[in-house]
Design an enzyme around this catalytic site. Structure first.
Site, PDB file in Angstrom:
ATOM      1  N   GLY A   1     -45.480  48.640  21.820  1.00 27.29           N
ATOM      2  CA  GLY A   1     -44.670  49.834  21.969  1.00 27.29           C
ATOM      3  C   GLY A   1     -45.417  50.850  22.773  1.00 27.29           C
ATOM      4  N   GLY A   2     -45.055  52.103  22.557  1.00 32.54           N
ATOM      5  CA  GLY A   2     -45.659  53.182  23.317  1.00 32.54           C
ATOM      6  C   GLY A   2     -47.164  53.254  23.162  1.00 32.54           C
TER       7      GLY A   2
ATOM      8  N   ASP B   1     -44.354  59.534  13.172  1.00 28.02           N
ATOM      9  CA  ASP B   1     -43.429  58.583  13.786  1.00 28.02           C
ATOM     10  C   ASP B   1     -42.797  57.721  12.689  1.00 28.02           C
ATOM     11  OD1 ASP B   1     -41.986  57.340  15.721  1.00 28.02           O
ATOM     12  OD2 ASP B   1     -43.639  56.180  16.545  1.00 28.02           O
TER      13      ASP B   1
ATOM     14  N   LEU C   1     -47.567  40.367  18.042  1.00 27.42           N
ATOM     15  CA  LEU C   1     -46.596  40.636  16.970  1.00 27.42           C
ATOM     16  C   LEU C   1     -45.594  41.685  17.400  1.00 27.42           C
ATOM     17  CD1 LEU C   1     -49.009  40.869  13.923  1.00 27.42           C
ATOM     18  CD2 LEU C   1     -47.376  39.055  14.375  1.00 27.42           C
TER      19      LEU C   1
ATOM     20  N   VAL D   1     -49.873  44.888  19.376  1.00 33.89           N
ATOM     21  CA  VAL D   1     -50.412  44.409  18.112  1.00 33.89           C
ATOM     22  C   VAL D   1     -50.447  42.880  18.133  1.00 33.89           C
ATOM     23  CG1 VAL D   1     -50.156  44.436  15.622  1.00 33.89           C
ATOM     24  CG2 VAL D   1     -49.445  46.413  16.940  1.00 33.89           C
TER      25      VAL D   1
END
Ligand SMILES: *[C@@H]1O[C@H](CO)[C@@H](O)[C@H](O)[C@H]1NC(C)=O
Ligand SMILES: *[C@@H]1O[C@H](CO)[C@@H](O)[C@H](O)[C@H]1NC(C)=O
Ligand SMILES: *[C@@H]1O[C@H](CO)[C@@H](O)[C@H](O)[C@H]1NC(C)=O
Ligand SMILES: *[C@@H]1O[C@H](CO)[C@@H](O)[C@H](O)[C@H]1NC(C)=O
Ligand SMILES: *[C@@H]1O[C@H](CO)[C@@H](O)[C@H](O)[C@H]1NC(C)=O
Ligand SMILES: *[C@@H]1O[C@H](CO)[C@@H](O)[C@H](O)[C@H]1NC(C)=O
Ligand SMILES: *[C@@H]1O[C@H](CO)[C@@H](O)[C@H](O)[C@H]1NC(C)=O
Ligand SMILES: *[C@@H]1O[C@H](CO)[C@@H](O)[C@H](O)[C@H]1NC(C)=O
Ligand SMILES: *[C@@H]1O[C@H](CO)[C@@H](O)[C@H](O)[C@H]1NC(C)=O
Ligand SMILES: *[C@@H]1O[C@H](CO)[C@@H](O)[C@H](O)[C@H]1NC(C)=O
Ligand SMILES: *[C@@H]1O[C@H](CO)[C@@H](O)[C@H](O)[C@H]1NC(C)=O
Ligand SMILES: *[C@@H]1O[C@H](CO)[C@@H](O)[C@H](O)[C@H]1NC(C)=O
Length: 692
Positions: free
Chosen positions: A428-429, A544, A425, A433
């Site tokens: 990132g960092g 974040d 999906l 997912v």
């Protein structure tokens, strides 16, 4: 007097002997220099080496009658034919300081192997820099004169030095690429040891054999590193013949080095050129005429086993069973032949042997499988324990009704179709997912984190317990986790309609969101953050906040997600650690100065989200906007307060939520309602009202 033919035989024997006796050099050439053996294609003196530059070495007296081989001024430690390598001494570059560091003394070195067979081994050497406030440059060049530049820096305090490891504290190492035949060193003047000269008077830099270098704290405080071998360090060189591939070199028979019988050619793996090696079954020096000789395998029972009659052949050997026996004498033994027994007896023996063998095999397989399964279970249990799994289970038991599940690795593998790429999906960092479908057809989002450190692992179970208790309709729900793997996986509720970022910036979609929806999204996001800040126990900082972390379902209901960076408000200052990974454009400027994440950092980031939501511009490219209408002014004022550089001056999240709620209600006020078009069109292109 000997008869003529006897003389000839004697002569022939002598000739054969001299060609093979020294083995590694041309006839009449010295085989060693001092203690170093010099195999052909290298040689000492004229007509003793392969006729190309760099193969002829000189054997110099270094004092007291100790001879050592040199290529001009480079001393050779040894030369290997099999590895096609040589080891030399390479000067260590250094830079020293004193109290006034007014007069820095230094000496920087270079090596130039252009136009000779040597190149610096990229596998065995590391550019090694030693010092406590040092930055050194390496500039290297390959055969095509392409320049490679790199730097290695290290800093340290007297206390954090550690013997043995070159980990950036007082010591730094970096690799070089392939094909390098020139390198030089430079020190950065900005790093002048002014803080550390008391215990670290000198910095060093050298390209050296990585196996040789073992960091010692004494290298920082004394000049020990520079004192062995006269300020030099061993370095590994690869060498090759010429600069052509085998196929090209072969065309010129007079210059081809692998001309000998049973000598094979292969390309150099470090830069251009080729090398020779004896074919299998032969050994010796592949560069010399008749240098490759047959191996007498029958004399080498260890390497070439033979439990029968061994006969050496050219390039191999025969190993056979004596007559009357059968078997595989190279691997097993010869057994007496059963050919005299009647076929029925043979058959019975065969069946018995086969059956018992099969049974034995079966037993072995069963034992092996049981063992492997136990091993796997042990590993899983170990991960489970390390991640605080026990704590989690106890907690769950004590809190009946807690809707949280500990998943097995198998379940998640099945749910994601073995973590298929098509199921991703986002990423990132923090990790990747996946979309997963559980047995009961429920969709979930499974987050597979990147590696986490030991401390985080221990805390993991505890964190899960706290996160699992978060229960707010605008915070994405954590359904469970999997602890049986090295890096724990989290299972969240699946939110169907993408992120707020997509909603704002995806052109195809934006045309349908009204100002109402926007405000609602803002309100619910603010409520979610306010809940985390003030109602969760312990309070949680998101860390974040950004539009791509605000998920939306089909009815534009907000689900704040991604606690990858989130942390609990710590009890003591020291806990403020490395976890924070904000996003450019959203990161609190105060955080950048103080390195302290506070609830007001989330407020700043949320302010950016608000602006994004209202202007339709991305956080980074953000410009101003029209302030004609009161509502917009009010929101802008709120944004301005959120974006206050000083955290203290920013409102609490609760205040933000209340204010938004007030503004939303205001919007129903007749003054604002009479001309919604104007308000919405002032929001820029993203409004559908623009189309008319
Ligand atoms: C050669 O090796 C011996 C023993 O290994 C050593 O005593 C001698 O000094 C070495 N000679 C040279 C020239 O290196
Ligand atoms: C080396 O070989 C060349 C030609 O093959 C010859 O002219 C020369 O004399 C030789 N040098 C020595 C020192 O043997
Ligand atoms: C070794 O001897 C050769 C030939 O005499 C000379 O060219 C070279 O510079 C010498 N090397 C050293 C390190 O003395
Ligand atoms: C060359 O010297 C190094 C270190 O002294 C040693 O490890 C290596 O085995 C030597 N290689 C040969 C071919 O003698
Ligand atoms: C530092 O070095 C300079 C030049 O070598 C010298 O004049 C000066 O006295 C030194 N300072 C100290 C404190 O040693
Ligand atoms: C290295 O040596 C070659 C000659 O052998 C010379 O042409 C070249 O300029 C040198 N390279 C550097 C960078 O000094
Ligand atoms: C390193 O060793 C060389 C050779 O012995 C010497 O000339 C130089 O001064 C030394 N440098 C330091 C920093 O000790
Ligand atoms: C290859 O080597 C030859 C002779 O040493 C030299 O003339 C030529 O320039 C080299 N070619 C390349 C591409 O380096
Ligand atoms: C073959 O190599 C020899 C020796 O390097 C050289 O003199 C000769 O010109 C080469 N021949 C061809 C056809 O390249
Ligand atoms: C050597 O390299 C060339 C070019 O990369 C390749 O075509 C050739 O097959 C290689 N030869 C060997 C013996 O590996
Ligand atoms: C080695 O064995 C093969 C068949 O196994 C046979 O043809 C060959 O003659 C044998 N060679 C020798 C030297 O015995
Ligand atoms: C000996 O056994 C190995 C595997 O164990 C096999 O690869 C090899 O082919 C066998 N050799 C002969 C001569 O059967």
């Amino acid at each position: 007097m000997l008869p003529c033919h006897r003389l000839l035989t004697v002569l022939l024997i002598t000739v054969t002997a001299s060609a093979t006796a020294s083995g590694n050099t041309l006839r009449g050439c010295p085989a060693t220099c001092g203690n170093v053996s010099i195999p052909y294609p290298f040689g000492i003196g004229p007509n003793c080496s392969f006729p190309a530059p760099g193969f002829e070495l000189s054997c110099n007296d270094t004092g007291n009658g100790v001879y050592k081989p040199f290529l001009i001024d480079v001393e050779f430690i040894n030369i290997s034919l099999q590895a096609a390598q040589a080891r030399i001494y390479n000067y260590i570059s250094w830079q020293c300081y004193n109290a006034t560091y007014a007069n820095v003394s230094s000496s920087t070195w270079y090596i130039n192997f252009t136009d000779n067979p040597f190149r610096l081994s990229d596998i065995d050497n590391k550019f090694t820099v030693v010092g406590c406030d040092t930055l050194a440059y390496i500039r290297a060049q390959n055969h095509n004169d392409i320049v490679f530049e790199s730097a290695c820096g290290s800093g340290c305090s007297k206390e954090n030095l550690k013997n043995g490891s070159c980990s950036g504290k007082g010591c730094c190492q970096t690799s070089i690429p392939k094909g390098i035949n020139y390198y030089d060193v430079g020190f950065d003047d900005e790093f002048n040891n002014s803080w550390v000269w008391e215990f670290n008077p000198c910095s060093y830099a050298v390209l050296a054999d990585a196996d040789w270098f073992k960091f010692s704290t004494a290298y920082i405080t004394t000049r020990e590193l520079n004192e062995t071998n006269g300020g030099r360090a061993p370095m590994v060189l690869d060498w090759a013949i010429g600069n052509q591939t085998c196929e090209v070199a072969q065309r010129n028979t007079t210059s081809y080095a692998c001309f000998s019988k049973h000598s094979d050619c292969f390309n150099s793996t470090n830069g251009p050129g080729y090398l020779c090696s004896c074919s299998s079954g032969y050994q010796g020096n592949p560069y010399l005429p008749n240098g490759c000789e047959d191996i007498n395998e029958c004399d080498l029972k260890e390497e070439y086993p033979c439990n029968g009659i061994c006969t050496n052949t050219d390039g191999g050997y025969n190993c056979t069973c004596p007559t009357g026996t059968k078997g595989d004498p190279k691997n097993g033994t010869c057994n007496s032949d059963h050919s005299n027994l009647s076929t029925s007896v043979k058959l019975v023996i065969g069946i018995v042997t086969t059956t018992s063998f099969a049974l034995l095999l079966l037993l072995c397989i069963v034992v092996y499988m049981v063992h492997e399964r136990r091993k796997l279970t042990r590993i899983k249990e170990e991960y489970f324990r390390r991640h605080g799994g026990r704590l989690l289970l106890e907690e769950i038991k004590s809190k009946q009704g807690l809707a949280f599940k500990v998943f097995t690795k198998e379940e998640l593998k099945q749910a994601t179709n073995n973590f298929d790429k098509s199921r991703i999906l986002g990423g990132g960092g923090h990790g990747t997912v996946y979309k997963g479908i559980l047995d009961d057809n429920h969709a979930v989002a499974i987050k597979k984190s990147k590696l986490i450190d030991d401390h985080q692992k221990k805390e993991f179970g505890k964190e899960m317990v706290i996160l699992s208790q978060i229960n707010h309709r605008n915070v994405v729900k954590l359904l469970g986790c999997c602890l049986e793997v090295e890096v724990p996986m989290l299972v969240y509720e699946f939110v169907s309609n993408g992120t707020l970022f997509e909603l704002i910036h995806d052109r195809n979609r934006t045309s349908h969101i009204s100002l109402d929806t926007r405000l609602e999204i803002a309100l619910h996001s603010a409520e979610a953050l306010a809940y985390l800040h003030s109602s969760a126990s312990p309070p949680i900082l998101h860390g974040d906040v950004k539009s791509s972390n605000i998920l939306l379902d089909d009815n534009y209901n907000v689900k704040v997600s991604d606690f990858g960076a989130s942390m609990f408000v710590p009890k003591d200052e020291t806990q403020f650690a490395t976890l924070v990974q904000g996003t450019c454009g959203y990161l609190d400027p105060e955080y950048l100065q103080t390195c302290q994440l506070t609830d007001k950092s989330d407020v700043y980031s949320f302010g950016v989200v608000l602006l994004e939501l209202l202007t339709g511009k991305k956080a980074i490219y953000f410009e101003g906007f029209d302030e004609e209408r009161k509502l917009i002014q009010d929101v802008a004022e709120l944004v301005r307060r959120c974006l206050n550089v000083r955290g203290e001056d920013r409102p609490a999240m609760k205040e933000v939520a209340d204010e938004l709620d007030r503004l939303r209600k205001c919007k129903q006020h007749p003054f604002l309602q009479h001309n919604p078009e104007e308000i919405e069109s002032s929001l820029g292109k993203s409004s559908s009202y623009n189309e008319k």
